[in-house]
Design a protein around this motif. Structure first.
Motif, PDB file in Angstrom:
ATOM      1  N   PRO A 601       0.814  -1.225   0.000  1.00 16.48           N
ATOM      2  CA  PRO A 601       0.000   0.000   0.000  1.00 16.48           C
ATOM      3  C   PRO A 601       0.840   1.264   0.000  1.00 16.48           C
ATOM      4  O   PRO A 601       0.412   2.298  -0.516  1.00 16.48           O
ATOM      5  CB  PRO A 601      -0.811  -0.122   1.294  1.00 16.48           C
ATOM      6  CG  PRO A 601      -0.189  -1.222   2.087  1.00 16.48           C
ATOM      7  CD  PRO A 601       0.532  -2.103   1.128  1.00 16.48           C
ATOM      8  N   SER A 602       2.023   1.201   0.544  1.00 13.87           N
ATOM      9  CA  SER A 602       2.848   2.409   0.612  1.00 13.87           C
ATOM     10  C   SER A 602       3.970   2.381  -0.421  1.00 13.87           C
ATOM     11  O   SER A 602       4.290   3.397  -1.026  1.00 13.87           O
ATOM     12  CB  SER A 602       3.405   2.544   2.034  1.00 13.87           C
ATOM     13  OG  SER A 602       4.626   3.198   2.059  1.00 13.87           O
ATOM     14  N   LEU A 603       4.564   1.219  -0.654  1.00 15.26           N
ATOM     15  CA  LEU A 603       5.754   1.158  -1.502  1.00 15.26           C
ATOM     16  C   LEU A 603       5.436   0.915  -2.976  1.00 15.26           C
ATOM     17  O   LEU A 603       6.296   1.112  -3.828  1.00 15.26           O
ATOM     18  CB  LEU A 603       6.695   0.047  -1.019  1.00 15.26           C
ATOM     19  CG  LEU A 603       7.101   0.073   0.458  1.00 15.26           C
ATOM     20  CD1 LEU A 603       7.969  -1.129   0.775  1.00 15.26           C
ATOM     21  CD2 LEU A 603       7.827   1.356   0.793  1.00 15.26           C
ATOM     22  N   GLY A 604       4.214   0.436  -3.282  1.00 13.00           N
ATOM     23  CA  GLY A 604       3.900   0.100  -4.663  1.00 13.00           C
ATOM     24  C   GLY A 604       4.303  -1.320  -4.996  1.00 13.00           C
ATOM     25  O   GLY A 604       4.484  -2.150  -4.109  1.00 13.00           O
ATOM     26  N   PRO A 605       4.447  -1.614  -6.325  1.00  9.71           N
ATOM     27  CA  PRO A 605       4.673  -3.004  -6.703  1.00  9.71           C
ATOM     28  C   PRO A 605       6.051  -3.522  -6.285  1.00  9.71           C
ATOM     29  O   PRO A 605       7.066  -2.852  -6.429  1.00  9.71           O
ATOM     30  CB  PRO A 605       4.556  -3.016  -8.226  1.00  9.71           C
ATOM     31  CG  PRO A 605       4.388  -1.610  -8.658  1.00  9.71           C
ATOM     32  CD  PRO A 605       4.302  -0.720  -7.480  1.00  9.71           C
ATOM     33  N   LEU A 606       6.062  -4.748  -5.751  1.00  7.06           N
ATOM     34  CA  LEU A 606       7.290  -5.459  -5.412  1.00  7.06           C
ATOM     35  C   LEU A 606       7.334  -6.730  -6.249  1.00  7.06           C
ATOM     36  O   LEU A 606       6.354  -7.466  -6.301  1.00  7.06           O
ATOM     37  CB  LEU A 606       7.263  -5.881  -3.947  1.00  7.06           C
ATOM     38  CG  LEU A 606       7.333  -4.793  -2.895  1.00  7.06           C
ATOM     39  CD1 LEU A 606       6.938  -5.366  -1.524  1.00  7.06           C
ATOM     40  CD2 LEU A 606       8.751  -4.247  -2.829  1.00  7.06           C
ATOM     41  N   VAL A 607       8.472  -6.980  -6.887  1.00  7.81           N
ATOM     42  CA  VAL A 607       8.658  -8.235  -7.604  1.00  7.81           C
ATOM     43  C   VAL A 607       9.279  -9.236  -6.641  1.00  7.81           C
ATOM     44  O   VAL A 607      10.181  -8.898  -5.873  1.00  7.81           O
ATOM     45  CB  VAL A 607       9.558  -8.028  -8.839  1.00  7.81           C
ATOM     46  CG1 VAL A 607       9.873  -9.366  -9.506  1.00  7.81           C
ATOM     47  CG2 VAL A 607       8.870  -7.098  -9.823  1.00  7.81           C
ATOM     48  N   VAL A 608       8.785 -10.474  -6.670  1.00  5.60           N
ATOM     49  CA  VAL A 608       9.290 -11.517  -5.783  1.00  5.60           C
ATOM     50  C   VAL A 608       9.785 -12.680  -6.631  1.00  5.60           C
ATOM     51  O   VAL A 608       9.202 -12.968  -7.679  1.00  5.60           O
ATOM     52  CB  VAL A 608       8.195 -11.964  -4.779  1.00  5.60           C
ATOM     53  CG1 VAL A 608       6.947 -12.420  -5.507  1.00  5.60           C
ATOM     54  CG2 VAL A 608       8.699 -13.063  -3.866  1.00  5.60           C
ATOM     55  N   ALA A 609      10.880 -13.303  -6.231  1.00  2.00           N
ATOM     56  CA  ALA A 609      11.389 -14.481  -6.937  1.00  2.00           C
ATOM     57  C   ALA A 609      11.849 -15.512  -5.921  1.00  2.00           C
ATOM     58  O   ALA A 609      12.357 -15.167  -4.851  1.00  2.00           O
ATOM     59  CB  ALA A 609      12.550 -14.100  -7.852  1.00  2.00           C
TER      60      ALA A 609
END
Lengths: 713, 713
Positions: A601-609
């Motif tokens: 909600p605060s940082l925006g999109p996060l990519v996870v692998a």
């Protein structure tokens, strides 16, 4: 922008609005602090009920001062703050610090009142710090500003600090003075109605007095700006930060405290890592790292040489160094020969160099220089426990001599294990201040942080992928179409998801979506070619394997029909609705990976692998990065997985196409930035084939936000 | 035994042999310290060259004193120590502390000399501490002994300390005084020629002045005795220990320093966990934990209530509590109602209770009592950052009042974030000393350690398995037979290994060992029944899967012949010798586990358990325990695995027979204790079937020590 912030730290005049005669009041304390620190300009108390406070002429209002005011410190009750800010704006005050609390932290009405303060200030071109803070401070000898209610004015130095908590600001100034850590500027920014941590970073980036920046944060106002700005600053001014609210309990405490949006801690870690910010777990560690970077160069590598007059603390240091990723190398033969000639025969020469308790000062000086000049050593630590037979002052002076003889790019730190602290003479040599720690572990932690920062500084910039305009438009069109049909958002059907992923450049296993009929599934399998995988589709079937909704390795149409029939019966018996089947060409074995997107909600999109099917969930072995993810980031994500050995062919299994997995991560990052509606994406598994073979997405779940839902800032 | 140690801490007379007139010498410093601490008995300097030292009559020898000597402190040069110890023995001195260094730590000759000191002392019934140490100390007002060369005599209290490093002993006494932590007895034991840490534990177990024991260790003399003794002591006297040499670098440093055998750190962790010893990573943490346990009860559970006058440190504490496994519960409605009535409306009530900066002393007292009495709370922390508006003395007194009103089984800790420290009045209430920390994280760590200790105290004793005499004899006979054929030890063939495991009560998959002929393999498979697994046997084939030496799921004789032929070709091409095949009945799928034994040179056999095939190696997700492993230990081993969810049926997979896996662990522990020759055992995989289905060992590697190899102590 930077110029406007300057008025907080180098004002030519200060007004204290709400200055008070009452001892022990905050309005009085700030006035007294300004006077006591010998501020280099006029101080104007403002109080309608007093003609004079603490010997200074007092004014009924800012307007009545009749001279320019650079900085106003506002200490009036909350209900009176708005009128005061209006007066300041009218009087062309350049900057105001609102100490008063009772704004956004108290609820919606307070938030509105705070918004009005910001609007008034911005309309007038006046900058605002606070509300709900404890003030600002500069040790610049040309300024000498203590516009805080802290009882401590810290020693002058090159560390600038910002804190979101006023109370911890008091503790930080107090601790800095106790450690004799020199401060340049300090600001408590409270609710951040106008001036944010980002603004201060920009200001200190160009400030000649600031060498290191320390931050205590509870929330981010504009994390995307932070992640662009911080790396620029950190190239020349290391940033060391504590961000609290790491845990669920801490987040709950932080959001009830500051009413700010909570961030996923994995996201905060990713943000700091990408931005080159050194994150520490505790304030004490923050001070340990800052003390090193404020005076020592960043080490060129992780190899630590140690000289000590006691074995025990040497072992503790070795343990802590290795726990933090540092190395205690064997010294070069020439160094060992010189040490052998210098030291008594019972000295220990396997780094740590244990000179034994009776080591005289000249041995400390000579051994420190020998070890610090060793080609295998990047930084050197001298440990001293005062025995009876040597004098701490002599030893400290000898260490200062030894350090001065070293190249200036070799950092030196000391551990003086004594409550009497470290003799001042340690920092009086030509090398200047040498950091000293009370316990070996603190020195190891600080050096490890500095070594990681050095690796970040040497790291190439990297490049992110951007979707070509036609592909981006193809994706946008399909998202628009879906969103019109689904205004509330939700899970995207496999056909749309596959089309979007294909347009983003990903290879997806060929599939057909068919009705919940065994015959239809068999017909689709005939078209795709065998073997196939059959998957059940239904509203409650997100985790298909759990529900028995997946059949693998179906070799012919009869097998497909049988599996589909059995699945229908099984799910029916379990009360799970079946709305269709997906038939998919079965992909040859390879390493299973997960690539996804989660939206903070605060940082925006996060990519996870992550790698390895079950390991992702069982061991939480995943890496996160904020978009845009660069190629360097993506490689580092894989390197940071504990299970990364699987990619290299673990235990006789074939190796995997690492490059292809990196490309999947980059494509997903580009997709996330092209589709702000993307709330959640889960490619699991992605089958990574042998080197050169690429990677194939085998299953995908995608959720889009509805047009009515709030977007990420 | 205990009585003999008493002479070190409560002697009626002390001789200082090697007392010196030279200021700054160790012989002089010890004499001065004895005098300065006002030792309650005669002090006899012994020095052949002086008639008087520091105003005391000096004697040419111990014999010349002509009065009983309970304790002799020996500070003569190394070459003269043996003669002095002989004299002491002759003069019926009860206990001697040899400060002098230059013994085992210097090499074989020193080791021999040290051995002679021990022999002389033991023959005479005299106890010996050292050599190579910095002395002993007791604050007992009836004794007042400072027989060290530490410049610090610490405050009297209930903490007894032992250190293997003299230098760190100096630092520990210094730090104790700085923290105002009260000491009962202190001993620096150096090379431990006679008196060991174990001896001191036994002594302090019955010492009425000792409530908590703190240890700094670099090695174990007799770890098996420690693991039997420490739990008895820890039931009434918590033991907090730092064991250095955790890392490879630290172990290297420790063994070059003390010439002691290095232990695997996983083994040390297991030893401490089983013995109920609280291990901390650093000396600073050791002091943090000791300060709590020295004055507060062990908490009944992990639920922490927090009252604070500042949000920031409350968040930091919440983060640290959660990171250490503690819980910040929601308070009971009745508590919240009472707090709401007490505190201003903008106070935060979601534990931490944020009373805001202006909270007066009476709020601290009342809120502390309310939160500490809450049924959801096991321990309470009060945090205070001095703002302008309240006085630290008032707050400390209020906390003392609040604490006194609480049940005595609720621990109280405080965080006073101020370099001026904590007002003394905090510890002057009827509740006595209340520990105070400078940073929230230190309080969290200390509470977490105390909570874990409480769980250990409540833990049932558990029982280990012992092999029945006939089974033990069957195993011993087979081991004897094998050892006669293999006097140098080595890897045991599968047939012997399976027989031994079977006798130990384990179910092993049926197998046949056959020559390296496809036809022989097929014939064996026909006997066993299908499907079978075929495994290659050869000297270089320990990791069979890596080399392509395993074929699974062979359904008939033709498949076995084909697989065996292909394997022979493949291994031949790879240059790997093939000496035979093992054909094994294929076991139905289940959860894969590993159970094994590794033998530590100092600690003896360690049982290891892990789950999940590759995860064991990739994620090092394994648990260790020293033998004998009890049923409680075995259950805890499984609970401590990060991947334990696999046993419960992770993601739709079937659950596993946890009880059967526990029995495998217990059987292996019994086997290890019955076969001292066992150097290494690796059951991997053990297939754990569905609940009630038991567990089957599918592959086993076993290595025995040769009769010539050194046994474990």
């Amino acid at each position: 922008m930077t110029a406007s912030v300057r008025s907080f730290f180098a004002p030519r005049s200060v007004a204290v609005i709400g200055a008070s005669r009452r001892p022990g009041s905050i309005g009085r304390a700030i006035l007294d602090n300004l006077v006591a620190a010998e501020f280099c300009g006029p101080i104007y108390p403002v109080n309608p009920d007093a003609a004079e406070i603490a010997g200074l002429r007092s004014y009924p209002s800012v307007a009545a001062i009749g001279a320019p005011v650079d900085l106003a410190i506002v200490v009036v009750p909350a209900h009176a703050v708005e009128a005061v800010i209006r007066e300041c704006a009218a009087a062309t005050v350049r900057a105001a610090v609102v100490i008063t609390s009772g704004f956004a932290e108290t609820g919606p009405a307070g938030r509105d009142a705070e918004q009005r303060l910001r609007d008034i200030a911005r309309a007038a071109g006046m900058r605002l710090i606070g509300p709900n803070c404890m003030g600002v401070l500069s040790t610049d000898p040309a300024v000498r500003l203590n516009a805080t209610f802290s009882p401590v004015f810290p020693p002058a130095g090159n560390v600038s600090m910002v804190t979101q908590s006023g109370a911890l600001g008091l503790a930080m100034l107090d601790h800095a003075r106790e450690l004799e850590l020199g401060i340049a500027d300090f600001a408590s920014i409270g609710n951040k109605a106008d001036v944010s941590g980002n603004d201060l970073l920009m200001y200190w980036r160009d400030d000649p007095r600031t060498r290191v920046i320390a931050m205590y944060l509870e929330s981010f106002g504009n994390p995307r700006r932070f992640v662009r700005l911080a790396p620029e600053v950190a190239r020349t001014r290391p940033i060391v930060a504590v961000k609290s609210g790491r845990s669920a309990a801490g987040t709950r405490a932080a959001s009830s405290h500051s009413a700010a949006l909570a961030s996923l801690d994995v996201g905060v870690d990713a943000l700091f890592a990408q931005a080159g910010v050194i994150r520490t777990d505790t304030l004490e560690q923050m001070f340990d790292v800052v003390a090193l970077l404020a005076s020592q160069p960043v080490p060129a590598g992780p190899r630590i040489g140690v000289v000590t007059n006691a074995g025990g603390p040497g072992i503790l240091l070795a343990d802590a160094c290795e726990a933090h990723g540092l190395v205690l190398p064997r010294l070069a033969e020439s160094t060992l020969a010189a040490l052998r000639a210098l030291l008594p025969p019972h000295a220990g020469l396997s780094n740590p160099i244990d000179m034994t308790a009776s080591a005289p000062a000249e041995h400390f000086a000579a051994a420190l220089e020998l070890v610090g000049r060793d080609p295998n050593v990047d930084a050197v630590v001298a440990i001293y426990i005062p025995p009876l037979v040597t004098d701490p002052d002599d030893i400290a002076a000898a260490i200062a001599r030894g350090a001065a003889a070293l190249p200036t790019n070799v950092p030196v730190a000391t551990v003086f294990m004594s409550s009497r602290g470290t003799p001042e003479v340690l920092s009086r040599g030509p090398r200047g201040r040498i950091p000293s720690y009370s316990f070996p572990e603190n020195a190891a932690l600080a050096l490890a942080a500095a070594v990681r920062h050095g690796a970040w500084l040497r790291r190439p910039a990297g490049a992110a992928r951007v979707l070509s305009p036609p592909r981006a438009e193809e994706i946008r069109a399909r998202v628009r179409g879906w969103s019109e049909r689904n205004p509330d958002g939700g899970w995207v059907g496999l056909d749309d998801a596959v089309a979007i992923l294909g347009a983003a450049g990903l290879r997806v296993a060929p599939h057909r979506s068919v009705p919940a009929e065994p015959a239809a599934a068999a017909a689709a399998a005939d078209e795709l070619g065998y073997p196939v995988v059959l998957k059940a589709v239904g509203p409650a079937l997100l985790h298909k394997t759990d529900a028995g909704g997946v059949a693998l390795g179906l070799a012919d149409a009869a097998a497909v029909r049988a599996a589909a029939g059995a699945m229908r019966v099984r799910l029916g018996a379990a009360g799970l609705a079946l709305t269709g089947f997906v038939v998919q060409r079965q992909i040859a074995a390879g390493v299973e990976a997960l690539v996804g997107v989660t939206s903070d909600p605060s940082l925006g999109p996060l990519v996870v692998a992550g790698i390895g099917g079950v390991a992702v969930e069982l061991y939480k072995d995943v890496a996160f990065r904020l978009t845009p993810v660069t190629d360097i980031d993506a490689v580092e994500m894989l390197d940071q997985l504990r299970g990364r050995a699987v990619l290299d062919g673990f235990r006789g299994a074939p190796a995997a196409d690492r490059g292809a997995l990196v490309e999947v991560i980059l494509a997903i990052s580009a997709l996330a930035d092209a589709v702000p509606e993307l709330a959640e994406l889960d490619l699991n598994p992605v089958i990574v084939h042998a080197p050169g073979g690429g990677a194939t997405v085998v299953d995908a779940r995608m959720r889009l936000r509805g047009s009515a839902s709030p977007r990420v800032a």
